[in-house]
Design a protein around this motif. Structure first.
Motif, PDB file in Angstrom:
ATOM      1  N   LEU A  88       0.823  -1.214   0.000  1.00  0.00           N
ATOM      2  CA  LEU A  88       0.000   0.000   0.000  1.00  0.00           C
ATOM      3  C   LEU A  88       0.856   1.263   0.000  1.00  0.00           C
ATOM      4  N   GLU A  89       1.983   1.227   0.731  1.00  0.00           N
ATOM      5  CA  GLU A  89       2.855   2.401   0.795  1.00  0.00           C
ATOM      6  C   GLU A  89       3.465   2.755  -0.553  1.00  0.00           C
ATOM      7  N   ARG A  90       3.703   1.751  -1.378  1.00  0.00           N
ATOM      8  CA  ARG A  90       4.295   2.025  -2.693  1.00  0.00           C
ATOM      9  C   ARG A  90       3.253   2.034  -3.815  1.00  0.00           C
ATOM     10  N   ASN A  91       1.979   2.077  -3.428  1.00  0.00           N
ATOM     11  CA  ASN A  91       0.882   2.118  -4.400  1.00  0.00           C
ATOM     12  C   ASN A  91       1.006   0.997  -5.430  1.00  0.00           C
ATOM     13  N   CYS A  92       1.108  -0.213  -4.940  1.00  0.00           N
ATOM     14  CA  CYS A  92       1.271  -1.369  -5.822  1.00  0.00           C
ATOM     15  C   CYS A  92       0.053  -1.532  -6.731  1.00  0.00           C
ATOM     16  N   PRO A  93       0.227  -2.233  -7.842  1.00  0.00           N
ATOM     17  CA  PRO A  93      -0.894  -2.449  -8.766  1.00  0.00           C
ATOM     18  C   PRO A  93      -2.032  -3.222  -8.095  1.00  0.00           C
ATOM     19  N   PRO A  94      -3.252  -3.060  -8.593  1.00  0.00           N
ATOM     20  CA  PRO A  94      -4.415  -3.704  -7.981  1.00  0.00           C
ATOM     21  C   PRO A  94      -4.263  -5.215  -7.791  1.00  0.00           C
ATOM     22  N   LYS A  95      -3.733  -5.905  -8.787  1.00  0.00           N
ATOM     23  CA  LYS A  95      -3.597  -7.356  -8.672  1.00  0.00           C
ATOM     24  C   LYS A  95      -2.693  -7.728  -7.490  1.00  0.00           C
ATOM     25  N   GLU A  96      -1.586  -7.024  -7.340  1.00  0.00           N
ATOM     26  CA  GLU A  96      -0.666  -7.277  -6.230  1.00  0.00           C
ATOM     27  C   GLU A  96      -1.311  -6.901  -4.903  1.00  0.00           C
ATOM     28  N   ASN A  97      -2.043  -5.793  -4.883  1.00  0.00           N
ATOM     29  CA  ASN A  97      -2.761  -5.341  -3.698  1.00  0.00           C
ATOM     30  C   ASN A  97      -3.769  -6.401  -3.258  1.00  0.00           C
ATOM     31  N   ILE A  98      -4.530  -6.904  -4.214  1.00  0.00           N
ATOM     32  CA  ILE A  98      -5.546  -7.919  -3.898  1.00  0.00           C
ATOM     33  C   ILE A  98      -4.893  -9.195  -3.377  1.00  0.00           C
ATOM     34  N   ASN A  99      -3.829  -9.631  -4.039  1.00  0.00           N
ATOM     35  CA  ASN A  99      -3.172 -10.868  -3.606  1.00  0.00           C
ATOM     36  C   ASN A  99      -2.544 -10.730  -2.212  1.00  0.00           C
ATOM     37  N   ALA A 100      -1.976  -9.560  -1.915  1.00  0.00           N
ATOM     38  CA  ALA A 100      -1.435  -9.323  -0.575  1.00  0.00           C
ATOM     39  C   ALA A 100      -2.563  -9.291   0.460  1.00  0.00           C
ATOM     40  N   THR A 101      -3.697  -8.731   0.074  1.00  0.00           N
ATOM     41  CA  THR A 101      -4.860  -8.696   0.968  1.00  0.00           C
ATOM     42  C   THR A 101      -5.360 -10.107   1.243  1.00  0.00           C
ATOM     43  N   ILE A 102      -5.471 -10.921   0.193  1.00  0.00           N
ATOM     44  CA  ILE A 102      -5.935 -12.299   0.362  1.00  0.00           C
ATOM     45  C   ILE A 102      -4.967 -13.085   1.254  1.00  0.00           C
ATOM     46  N   ALA A 103      -3.674 -12.855   1.106  1.00  0.00           N
ATOM     47  CA  ALA A 103      -2.693 -13.547   1.953  1.00  0.00           C
ATOM     48  C   ALA A 103      -2.907 -13.196   3.428  1.00  0.00           C
ATOM     49  N   LEU A 104      -3.205 -11.934   3.713  1.00  0.00           N
ATOM     50  CA  LEU A 104      -3.480 -11.527   5.097  1.00  0.00           C
ATOM     51  C   LEU A 104      -4.790 -12.127   5.583  1.00  0.00           C
ATOM     52  N   VAL A 105      -5.812 -12.129   4.739  1.00  0.00           N
ATOM     53  CA  VAL A 105      -7.100 -12.734   5.110  1.00  0.00           C
ATOM     54  C   VAL A 105      -6.893 -14.205   5.466  1.00  0.00           C
ATOM     55  N   GLU A 106      -6.127 -14.923   4.651  1.00  0.00           N
ATOM     56  CA  GLU A 106      -5.869 -16.337   4.918  1.00  0.00           C
ATOM     57  C   GLU A 106      -5.136 -16.537   6.236  1.00  0.00           C
ATOM     58  N   ALA A 107      -4.115 -15.707   6.487  1.00  0.00           N
ATOM     59  CA  ALA A 107      -3.365 -15.831   7.740  1.00  0.00           C
ATOM     60  C   ALA A 107      -4.262 -15.556   8.947  1.00  0.00           C
ATOM     61  N   GLN A 108      -5.107 -14.551   8.846  1.00  0.00           N
ATOM     62  CA  GLN A 108      -6.029 -14.242   9.941  1.00  0.00           C
ATOM     63  C   GLN A 108      -7.043 -15.370  10.125  1.00  0.00           C
ATOM     64  N   PHE A 109      -7.516 -15.921   9.024  1.00  0.00           N
ATOM     65  CA  PHE A 109      -8.457 -17.035   9.084  1.00  0.00           C
ATOM     66  C   PHE A 109      -7.821 -18.244   9.762  1.00  0.00           C
ATOM     67  N   ILE A 110      -6.622 -18.596   9.341  1.00  0.00           N
ATOM     68  CA  ILE A 110      -5.928 -19.746   9.936  1.00  0.00           C
ATOM     69  C   ILE A 110      -5.698 -19.511  11.428  1.00  0.00           C
ATOM     70  N   GLY A 111      -5.441 -18.246  11.796  1.00  0.00           N
ATOM     71  CA  GLY A 111      -5.255 -17.899  13.197  1.00  0.00           C
ATOM     72  C   GLY A 111      -6.556 -17.850  13.990  1.00  0.00           C
ATOM     73  N   GLY A 112      -7.697 -18.031  13.306  1.00  0.00           N
ATOM     74  CA  GLY A 112      -8.988 -18.052  13.992  1.00  0.00           C
ATOM     75  C   GLY A 112      -9.630 -16.695  14.185  1.00  0.00           C
ATOM     76  N   ASP A 113      -9.032 -15.654  13.615  1.00  0.00           N
ATOM     77  CA  ASP A 113      -9.576 -14.303  13.776  1.00  0.00           C
ATOM     78  C   ASP A 113     -10.462 -13.967  12.577  1.00  0.00           C
ATOM     79  N   PHE A 114     -11.656 -14.574  12.552  1.00  0.00           N
ATOM     80  CA  PHE A 114     -12.560 -14.436  11.417  1.00  0.00           C
ATOM     81  C   PHE A 114     -13.043 -13.005  11.234  1.00  0.00           C
ATOM     82  N   ALA A 115     -13.278 -12.303  12.337  1.00  0.00           N
ATOM     83  CA  ALA A 115     -13.777 -10.924  12.239  1.00  0.00           C
ATOM     84  C   ALA A 115     -12.739 -10.023  11.575  1.00  0.00           C
ATOM     85  N   SER A 116     -11.477 -10.138  11.982  1.00  0.00           N
ATOM     86  CA  SER A 116     -10.425  -9.328  11.351  1.00  0.00           C
ATOM     87  C   SER A 116     -10.234  -9.727   9.899  1.00  0.00           C
ATOM     88  N   ALA A 117     -10.333 -11.021   9.620  1.00  0.00           N
ATOM     89  CA  ALA A 117     -10.193 -11.488   8.243  1.00  0.00           C
ATOM     90  C   ALA A 117     -11.281 -10.882   7.367  1.00  0.00           C
TER      91      ALA A 117
END
Length: 130
Positions: free
Chosen positions: A52-81
């Motif tokens: 986000l700080e380097r204004n990455c392209p949308p595809k990269e932004n989305i994929n980084a977001t999905i990676a965080l969602v997955e990590a939060q999901f695996i950690g059991g934090d569904f609300a944050s995900a």
């Protein structure tokens, strides 16, 4: 009669204890060791922030977001995900035409988190009918 019941309860207790007791097995029983790899929430969050700080392209932004969602999901934090997925959808909605498949994966992730949180109507709304 009470003593027969007590004996039966004792026998059943011992039987259940034997069934539920952990069985020790060496790694040799399974062959090679099992290696589990995953991205931690902190690492995924750092990657998204840097993106986000380097204004990455949308595809990269989305994929980084999905990676965080997955990590939060695996950690059991569904609300944050779910919050992460929704924030990603809001950020990237103007770029749907540039990355339609990636955006749909993000939308599906948000719907899955909604379902895990019991938000059935929201999950249905975020998963359009085919």
């Amino acid at each position: 009669m009470a003593s027969a019941e007590a004996i039966m309860i004792a026998i059943l207790s011992v039987a259940f204890a034997a069934i539920l007791a952990p069985q020790s097995q060496s790694n040799e029983d399974f062959g090679s060791p099992i290696v589990v790899t995953a991205t931690s929430v902190a690492d995924a969050q750092k990657t998204l922030i840097q993106c986000l700080e380097r204004n990455c392209p949308p595809k990269e932004n989305i994929n980084a977001t999905i990676a965080l969602v997955e990590a939060q999901f695996i950690g059991g934090d569904f609300a944050s995900a779910r919050q992460t997925a929704q924030a990603g959808m809001n950020r990237n909605r103007p770029y749907i035409a540039e990355a339609p498949v990636d955006f749909s994966e993000l939308r599906r992730a948000s719907a899955r988190m909604a379902a895990h949180l019991g938000l059935i109507e929201e999950a249905r709304h975020e998963t359009p009918a085919n």
